[in-house]
Motif scaffolding. Structure first.
Motif, PDB file in Angstrom:
ATOM      1  N   THR A   1      47.250  37.579  37.515  1.00 23.11           N
ATOM      2  CA  THR A   1      46.228  38.504  37.040  1.00 23.11           C
ATOM      3  C   THR A   1      46.808  39.879  36.755  1.00 23.11           C
ATOM      4  N   ILE A   2      47.888  40.251  37.464  1.00 24.17           N
ATOM      5  CA  ILE A   2      48.515  41.562  37.373  1.00 24.17           C
ATOM      6  C   ILE A   2      47.530  42.634  37.868  1.00 24.17           C
ATOM      7  N   LEU A   3      46.338  42.685  37.258  1.00 28.31           N
ATOM      8  CA  LEU A   3      45.279  43.554  37.776  1.00 28.31           C
ATOM      9  C   LEU A   3      44.683  42.926  39.030  1.00 28.31           C
ATOM     10  N   THR A   4      44.111  43.747  39.904  1.00 32.68           N
ATOM     11  CA  THR A   4      43.392  43.194  41.050  1.00 32.68           C
ATOM     12  C   THR A   4      42.067  42.603  40.567  1.00 32.68           C
ATOM     13  N   ASN A   5      41.445  41.787  41.411  1.00 33.30           N
ATOM     14  CA  ASN A   5      40.148  41.211  41.047  1.00 33.30           C
ATOM     15  C   ASN A   5      39.122  42.303  40.743  1.00 33.30           C
ATOM     16  N   HIS A   6      39.156  43.366  41.565  1.00 33.10           N
ATOM     17  CA  HIS A   6      38.222  44.473  41.358  1.00 33.10           C
ATOM     18  C   HIS A   6      38.453  45.125  39.999  1.00 33.10           C
ATOM     19  N   GLU A   7      39.723  45.356  39.660  1.00 30.73           N
ATOM     20  CA  GLU A   7      40.050  45.981  38.379  1.00 30.73           C
ATOM     21  C   GLU A   7      39.631  45.099  37.207  1.00 30.73           C
ATOM     22  N   GLU A   8      39.822  43.796  37.360  1.00 32.94           N
ATOM     23  CA  GLU A   8      39.427  42.894  36.276  1.00 32.94           C
ATOM     24  C   GLU A   8      37.915  42.877  36.081  1.00 32.94           C
ATOM     25  N   LYS A   9      37.169  42.901  37.182  1.00 34.10           N
ATOM     26  CA  LYS A   9      35.709  42.936  37.072  1.00 34.10           C
ATOM     27  C   LYS A   9      35.258  44.225  36.390  1.00 34.10           C
ATOM     28  N   GLN A  10      35.898  45.336  36.751  1.00 35.46           N
ATOM     29  CA  GLN A  10      35.572  46.610  36.106  1.00 35.46           C
ATOM     30  C   GLN A  10      35.894  46.562  34.614  1.00 35.46           C
ATOM     31  N   LEU A  11      37.037  45.972  34.274  1.00 37.59           N
ATOM     32  CA  LEU A  11      37.452  45.885  32.882  1.00 37.59           C
ATOM     33  C   LEU A  11      36.480  45.018  32.082  1.00 37.59           C
ATOM     34  N   ALA A  12      36.064  43.904  32.650  1.00 39.20           N
ATOM     35  CA  ALA A  12      35.105  43.033  31.970  1.00 39.20           C
ATOM     36  C   ALA A  12      33.770  43.760  31.764  1.00 39.20           C
ATOM     37  N   GLY A  13      33.319  44.481  32.809  1.00 42.00           N
ATOM     38  CA  GLY A  13      32.077  45.253  32.684  1.00 42.00           C
ATOM     39  C   GLY A  13      32.195  46.351  31.654  1.00 42.00           C
ATOM     40  N   TYR A  14      33.358  46.965  31.586  1.00 38.76           N
ATOM     41  CA  TYR A  14      33.612  48.019  30.598  1.00 38.76           C
ATOM     42  C   TYR A  14      33.520  47.459  29.188  1.00 38.76           C
ATOM     43  N   CYS A  15      34.083  46.264  28.974  1.00 40.35           N
ATOM     44  CA  CYS A  15      34.002  45.615  27.651  1.00 40.35           C
ATOM     45  C   CYS A  15      32.547  45.404  27.235  1.00 40.35           C
ATOM     46  N   ILE A  16      31.731  44.955  28.182  1.00 35.28           N
ATOM     47  CA  ILE A  16      30.321  44.692  27.877  1.00 35.28           C
ATOM     48  C   ILE A  16      29.580  45.989  27.585  1.00 35.28           C
ATOM     49  N   ASN A  17      29.830  47.032  28.385  1.00 34.13           N
ATOM     50  CA  ASN A  17      29.165  48.321  28.160  1.00 34.13           C
ATOM     51  C   ASN A  17      29.541  48.914  26.813  1.00 34.13           C
TER      52      ASN A  17
ATOM     53  N   PHE B   1      42.474  35.400  31.361  1.00 33.26           N
ATOM     54  CA  PHE B   1      41.429  36.410  31.510  1.00 33.26           C
ATOM     55  C   PHE B   1      40.099  35.916  30.936  1.00 33.26           C
ATOM     56  N   MET B   2      40.119  35.334  29.754  1.00 38.00           N
ATOM     57  CA  MET B   2      38.889  34.850  29.124  1.00 38.00           C
ATOM     58  C   MET B   2      38.321  33.650  29.876  1.00 38.00           C
ATOM     59  N   ARG B   3      39.211  32.821  30.452  1.00 37.47           N
ATOM     60  CA  ARG B   3      38.735  31.683  31.237  1.00 37.47           C
ATOM     61  C   ARG B   3      38.039  32.155  32.507  1.00 37.47           C
ATOM     62  N   ASP B   4      38.600  33.191  33.151  1.00 34.29           N
ATOM     63  CA  ASP B   4      38.031  33.673  34.409  1.00 34.29           C
ATOM     64  C   ASP B   4      36.778  34.518  34.204  1.00 34.29           C
ATOM     65  N   HIS B   5      36.574  35.004  32.987  1.00 35.46           N
ATOM     66  CA  HIS B   5      35.403  35.848  32.702  1.00 35.46           C
ATOM     67  C   HIS B   5      34.616  35.214  31.557  1.00 35.46           C
ATOM     68  N   SER B   6      33.928  34.159  31.911  1.00 35.54           N
ATOM     69  CA  SER B   6      33.225  33.348  30.906  1.00 35.54           C
ATOM     70  C   SER B   6      32.071  34.097  30.247  1.00 35.54           C
ATOM     71  N   GLU B   7      31.690  35.260  30.800  1.00 42.11           N
ATOM     72  CA  GLU B   7      30.619  36.049  30.176  1.00 42.11           C
ATOM     73  C   GLU B   7      31.104  36.745  28.904  1.00 42.11           C
ATOM     74  N   LEU B   8      32.420  36.722  28.670  1.00 39.10           N
ATOM     75  CA  LEU B   8      32.999  37.378  27.499  1.00 39.10           C
ATOM     76  C   LEU B   8      33.350  36.372  26.419  1.00 39.10           C
ATOM     77  N   SER B   9      33.293  36.798  25.190  1.00 35.84           N
ATOM     78  CA  SER B   9      33.754  35.974  24.066  1.00 35.84           C
ATOM     79  C   SER B   9      34.101  36.893  22.910  1.00 35.84           C
ATOM     80  N   PHE B  10      34.932  36.414  22.002  1.00 34.62           N
ATOM     81  CA  PHE B  10      35.269  37.184  20.815  1.00 34.62           C
ATOM     82  C   PHE B  10      34.213  36.920  19.743  1.00 34.62           C
ATOM     83  N   ARG B  11      33.657  37.980  19.193  1.00 43.51           N
ATOM     84  CA  ARG B  11      32.636  37.863  18.156  1.00 43.51           C
ATOM     85  C   ARG B  11      33.013  38.764  16.982  1.00 43.51           C
TER      86      ARG B  11
END
Length: 375
Positions: free
Chosen positions: A63-79, A122-132
Motif C-alpha cells: 500500500t505504501i500509504l497507511t490504511n488511514h492515508e488511503e481512506k483519506q485519499l479515497a474520500g478526497y477523490c470523492i469530495n 488501490f482500485m480493488r481495495d476501494h470499490s467505491e471508486l471508478s474511472f468515469r
C-alpha cells in the motif's frame, strides 16, 4: 504522526519488494543488494522476504500509504468529484507524492508517482471508486443552471452554519486579484488641441502582482497576502503595507499549491481562536490539494469551495475589488506628486497598496459585501 519502528520496517520491506518487481521496462532488474541498501534494510532480511514469498505479486502491491492515508485519499477523490474537480490518475499520483515528500518516506515510485500495479490494488481495495469520463460543463451551461446552483449553494451554506453554530466572526472569505504596478491610464489634464498626450511608464510597469485579502462577515479582515513574480524575497518589499501583511513568490505572480499552504498558516495565526471557522474560496486547483485539506481538518477549518462560474455574484471578497483598484490608481498619482514624478515600482507597490487598502476595507464596506452576496 511518526510510524512505529516495526511498521516502518514492514513498509520498507514491501516498498523494496515492489521496487524489485516494478522496475522500468527495458532496464536491467536491480540487484537485491542495491535495493536493500536503498531502503535501509539488511540484505539478508530482503532475501528472506523474497524467499518466503512475502511478495507484492502474491499479496498485491504494497500500500505504501497507511490504511488511514488511503481512506483519506479515497474520500478526497470523492469530495473533489462532488465539487466538479474530479481528479485524473496523474492528479491522484501528485497527491500520493505530496504525502511521500512531506513525510520524507522511502518509496519505490519514480517522479511520476504510482504505477499500474499500485493502481490495480488501490482500485480493488476501494470499490467505491471508478474511472468515469466527465461531462464538460461549459460556462454557458453553468450560467443557465445558475438558479439551481445558487439555491443548492445557499442550502449547503445554511446547513454548515447551523450545524456548526457559526457566528459572523467565524465566517471568512479569501479571494485573489491581480495588479499591474502602473495601473490603466486615466484621462489627464492637457492643453486643448494637443495632438498627443503622454504619460511616462517604465520597464517593469506591466509586472503582475497578486493580492489576496481575507474578510469576515463581522466586518474585519486579516492582513493580506501579496504574491510577487519572482523566486526570492527582496528586503523592504512590504514597507508601508498593512501591518502583518505577508508575501510569497511564484514564477507567475499567481497563487500556487505550496503558497496556499503557507497562506493557511498565516490565516490560522491571524484569526481569533474560536473554532471551527468557515473559509470560503473559489474552486481554483491551487486552493484544493490533499495537504491543504488535511491541514484544515487538523486546525478545525471548514473549507468551502464556491460553485464554479458564480463567484462574481456569490463571493464577498469580489465586491470590494473594483474600489480597491480605483483607490490604488488614485494612490499611484498621489505617490507620484509627492515624490517628484517618481513612478511606483515593485519596491514601492506595497506602500501604495497600503493606502488603497485602508480606504477600501472598512467594517461597513466589508459587511455590505457579505450582504450583497446574500450571506
Amino acid at each position: 504522526m511518526p510510524q512505529d519502528p516495526q511498521t516502518l520496517r514492514n513498509n520498507n520491506i514491501h516498498a523494496a519488494l515492489e521496487a524489485l518487481e516494478n522496475y522500468p521496462i527495458n532496464t536491467k532488474r536491480p540487484s537485491v543488494n542495491s535495493v536493500a541498501k536503498k531502503f535501509g534494510l539488511p540484505e539478508t532480511t530482503l532475501r528472506r522476504a523474497v524467499k518466503n514469498g512475502v511478495s507484492s505479486r502474491h499479496q498485491g502491491p504494497s500500500t505504501i500509504l497507511t490504511n488511514h492515508e488511503e481512506k483519506q485519499l479515497a474520500g478526497y477523490c470523492i469530495n473533489m468529484q462532488k465539487l466538479g474537480f474530479g481528479l485524473t490518475r496523474s492528479g491522484v499520483n501528485y497527491c500520493v507524492m505530496e504525502i511521500m515528500q512531506s513525510n520524507k518516506r522511502i518509496h519505490p515510485f519514480n517522479e511520476n508517482g504510482p504505477g499500474k500495479d499500485w493502481w490495480a490494488r488501490f482500485m480493488r481495495d476501494h470499490s467505491e471508486l471508478s474511472f468515469r469520463t466527465p461531462q464538460n460543463l461549459s460556462e454557458a451551461r453553468a450560467q443557465k443552471a445558475n438558479a439551481t446552483i445558487v439555491k443548492d449553494h445557499f442550502d449547503k451554506l445554511q446547513q454548515i452554519i447551523y450545524e456548526n453554530s457559526l457566528t459572523a466572526t467565524q465566517i471568512w472569505n479569501m479571494d485573489e486579484t491581480g495588479f499591474v504596478i502602473v495601473p490603466k491610464l486615466e484621462k489627464v489634464i492637457a492643453r486643448k488641441g494637443s495632438r498627443q498626450v503622454h504619460k511616462i511608464a517604465q520597464g517593469n510597469s506591466h509586472d503582475h502582482i497578486s493580492v489576496a485579502p481575507t474578510i469576515s462577515a463581522a466586518g474585519s479582515y486579516i492582513p493580506p497576502l501579496i504574491i510577487y513574480k519572482g523566486v526570492r524575497a527582496i528586503p523592504g518589499l512590504l514597507e508601508g503595507a498593512p501591518s502583518g501583511t505577508v508575501m510569497g513568490f511564484t514564477d507567475t505572480g499567481y497563487m500556487r499549491e505550496d503558497l496556499f499552504q503557507m497562506y493557511l498558516t498565516h490565516f490560522v495565526n491571524s484569526i481569533p481562536p474560536t473554532r471551527p471557522v468557515l473559509l470560503m474560496l473559489d474552486g481554483h486547483k491551487s486552493h484544493i490539494n490533499y495537504m491543504s485539506i488535511d491541514f484544515c481538518r487538523q486546525n478545525d477549518i471548514l473549507l468551502y469551495a464556491l460553485p464554479p462560474h458564480t463567484t462574481h455574484v456569490l463571493q464577498p471578497s469580489e465586491i470590494p475589488f473594483a474600489k480597491l483598484k480605483r483607490e490604488y490608481s488614485k494612490a499611484c498619482d498621489q505617490f507620484r506628486i509627492k515624490n517628484n514624478g517618481e513612478l511606483v515600482t515593485k519596491h514601492t507597490f506595497a506602500k501604495v497598496l497600503g493606502l488603497a487598502f485602508i480606504e477600501t476595507y472598512t467594517p461597513g464596506a466589508i459587511c455590505n459585501a457579505y450582504k450583497a452576496t446574500g450571506i
